[in-house]
Design a protein around this motif. Sequence first.
Motif, mmCIF file in Angstrom:
data_model
loop_
_atom_site.group_PDB
_atom_site.id
_atom_site.type_symbol
_atom_site.label_atom_id
_atom_site.label_comp_id
_atom_site.label_asym_id
_atom_site.label_seq_id
_atom_site.Cartn_x
_atom_site.Cartn_y
_atom_site.Cartn_z
ATOM 1 N N THR A 38 46.270 6.025 17.250
ATOM 2 C CA THR A 38 47.562 6.033 17.935
ATOM 3 C C THR A 38 48.301 7.341 17.673
ATOM 4 O OG1 THR A 38 47.711 3.630 17.795
ATOM 5 C CG2 THR A 38 49.769 4.831 18.169
ATOM 6 N N ALA A 39 48.253 7.820 16.446
ATOM 7 C CA ALA A 39 48.892 9.102 16.116
ATOM 8 C C ALA A 39 48.265 10.239 16.916
ATOM 9 C CB ALA A 39 48.793 9.378 14.617
ATOM 10 N N ALA A 40 46.951 10.190 17.111
ATOM 11 C CA ALA A 40 46.274 11.211 17.913
ATOM 12 C C ALA A 40 46.734 11.135 19.371
ATOM 13 C CB ALA A 40 44.752 11.044 17.822
ATOM 14 N N ILE A 41 46.844 9.931 19.905
ATOM 15 C CA ILE A 41 47.293 9.759 21.290
ATOM 16 C C ILE A 41 48.731 10.249 21.458
ATOM 17 C CG2 ILE A 41 47.872 8.025 23.046
ATOM 18 C CD1 ILE A 41 45.392 6.447 21.977
ATOM 19 N N ILE A 42 49.601 9.898 20.520
ATOM 20 C CA ILE A 42 50.996 10.344 20.570
ATOM 21 C C ILE A 42 51.061 11.873 20.509
ATOM 22 C CG2 ILE A 42 53.193 10.342 19.307
ATOM 23 C CD1 ILE A 42 52.625 7.762 20.892
ATOM 24 N N SER A 43 50.241 12.482 19.675
ATOM 25 C CA SER A 43 50.212 13.944 19.585
ATOM 26 C C SER A 43 49.732 14.557 20.890
ATOM 27 C CB SER A 43 49.312 14.385 18.425
ATOM 28 O OG SER A 43 49.868 13.983 17.199
ATOM 29 N N PHE A 44 48.745 13.949 21.519
ATOM 30 C CA PHE A 44 48.259 14.432 22.806
ATOM 31 C C PHE A 44 49.357 14.331 23.865
ATOM 32 C CE2 PHE A 44 45.994 13.858 26.864
ATOM 33 C CZ PHE A 44 45.289 15.058 26.887
ATOM 34 N N LEU A 45 50.070 13.212 23.888
ATOM 35 C CA LEU A 45 51.159 13.041 24.843
ATOM 36 C C LEU A 45 52.255 14.090 24.609
ATOM 37 C CD1 LEU A 45 51.494 9.147 24.939
ATOM 38 C CD2 LEU A 45 50.550 10.643 26.718
ATOM 39 N N PHE A 46 52.530 14.396 23.348
ATOM 40 C CA PHE A 46 53.498 15.442 23.033
ATOM 41 C C PHE A 46 53.035 16.777 23.612
ATOM 42 C CE2 PHE A 46 54.792 18.919 20.201
ATOM 43 C CZ PHE A 46 56.177 18.835 20.322
ATOM 44 N N VAL A 55 60.509 7.216 21.752
ATOM 45 C CA VAL A 55 59.205 6.687 21.308
ATOM 46 C C VAL A 55 58.794 7.359 20.001
ATOM 47 C CG1 VAL A 55 56.745 6.537 21.873
ATOM 48 C CG2 VAL A 55 58.463 6.091 23.640
ATOM 49 N N ALA A 56 58.907 8.682 19.949
ATOM 50 C CA ALA A 56 58.540 9.418 18.732
ATOM 51 C C ALA A 56 59.413 8.992 17.556
ATOM 52 C CB ALA A 56 58.663 10.923 18.974
ATOM 53 N N LEU A 57 60.698 8.816 17.818
ATOM 54 C CA LEU A 57 61.623 8.429 16.758
ATOM 55 C C LEU A 57 61.342 7.019 16.248
ATOM 56 C CD1 LEU A 57 64.066 9.302 15.092
ATOM 57 C CD2 LEU A 57 65.522 8.358 16.893
ATOM 58 N N ILE A 58 61.130 6.075 17.150
ATOM 59 C CA ILE A 58 60.858 4.684 16.749
ATOM 60 C C ILE A 58 59.549 4.593 15.977
ATOM 61 C CG2 ILE A 58 60.259 2.397 17.646
ATOM 62 C CD1 ILE A 58 62.381 2.958 19.868
ATOM 63 N N LEU A 59 58.507 5.258 16.464
ATOM 64 C CA LEU A 59 57.224 5.224 15.754
ATOM 65 C C LEU A 59 57.320 5.926 14.402
ATOM 66 C CD1 LEU A 59 54.692 5.780 18.674
ATOM 67 C CD2 LEU A 59 55.177 3.653 17.441
ATOM 68 N N GLY A 60 58.112 6.987 14.324
ATOM 69 C CA GLY A 60 58.330 7.655 13.042
ATOM 70 C C GLY A 60 59.018 6.731 12.046
ATOM 71 N N ILE A 61 60.006 5.981 12.507
ATOM 72 C CA ILE A 61 60.706 5.031 11.633
ATOM 73 C C ILE A 61 59.759 3.931 11.170
ATOM 74 C CG2 ILE A 61 62.508 3.254 11.612
ATOM 75 C CD1 ILE A 61 64.145 5.167 13.447
ATOM 76 N N ILE A 62 58.908 3.443 12.078
ATOM 77 C CA ILE A 62 57.938 2.407 11.710
ATOM 78 C C ILE A 62 56.974 2.939 10.647
ATOM 79 C CG2 ILE A 62 55.953 1.072 12.562
ATOM 80 C CD1 ILE A 62 57.549 0.774 15.219
ATOM 81 N N CYS A 63 56.489 4.164 10.832
ATOM 82 C CA CYS A 63 55.569 4.746 9.844
ATOM 83 C C CYS A 63 56.273 4.991 8.505
ATOM 84 C CB CYS A 63 54.966 6.041 10.375
ATOM 85 S SG CYS A 63 53.765 5.778 11.689
ATOM 86 N N LEU A 64 57.523 5.409 8.549
ATOM 87 C CA LEU A 64 58.272 5.603 7.309
ATOM 88 C C LEU A 64 58.467 4.273 6.589
ATOM 89 C CD1 LEU A 64 59.706 7.663 5.520
ATOM 90 C CD2 LEU A 64 61.792 7.215 6.834
ATOM 91 N N ALA A 65 58.753 3.215 7.337
ATOM 92 C CA ALA A 65 58.877 1.883 6.742
ATOM 93 C C ALA A 65 57.543 1.446 6.139
ATOM 94 C CB ALA A 65 59.342 0.876 7.792
ATOM 95 N N GLY A 66 56.437 1.763 6.812
ATOM 96 C CA GLY A 66 55.110 1.457 6.273
ATOM 97 C C GLY A 66 54.847 2.204 4.975
ATOM 98 N N PHE A 67 55.306 3.452 4.909
ATOM 99 C CA PHE A 67 55.171 4.228 3.668
ATOM 100 C C PHE A 67 55.903 3.539 2.519
ATOM 101 C CE2 PHE A 67 57.439 7.256 0.896
ATOM 102 C CZ PHE A 67 56.360 7.771 0.204
ATOM 103 N N VAL A 68 57.149 3.153 2.779
ATOM 104 C CA VAL A 68 57.956 2.494 1.738
ATOM 105 C C VAL A 68 57.305 1.180 1.324
ATOM 106 C CG1 VAL A 68 60.188 1.395 1.274
ATOM 107 C CG2 VAL A 68 60.097 3.606 2.456
#
Length: 115
Positions: A38-46, A55-68
């Motif tokens: 998914t990260a690869a696809i998002i990077s390709f779309l960028f 979309v980038a902001l929401i997915l970034g927040i989700i990944c940050l929450a996953g990190f925590v």
Amino acid sequence: MKVGLKSLGYLFTILFGVTSVLQYNDPDSFIWILIYGTAAIISFLFSKGKLGMKVALILGIICLAGFVYLYPLNFQGFDLDDGDMKTVELGREAFGLLIIALVFFFYAFVLRKRL
């Protein structure tokens, strides 16, 4: 979008794509192949200018929450010689999500500047 930013997006597309493929031997490989894919696809779309800032902001927040969520309370490093295998694996997975989150936050910042 500037050539440098497009190139950076393509670079992360390749890096996340390769990382996705390398997850095949992980005990929970399916979820990590999905995350890095998914990260690869998002990077390709960028790179193509087809990614929305929200979309980038929401997915970034989700990944940050996953990190925590995954970050081990007694982080012992990344090398298996540094400590317990489960703790080391959780640390690696957590920091993988942090890297993805930082990249997505960068995308959101760049896309915000374009508005």
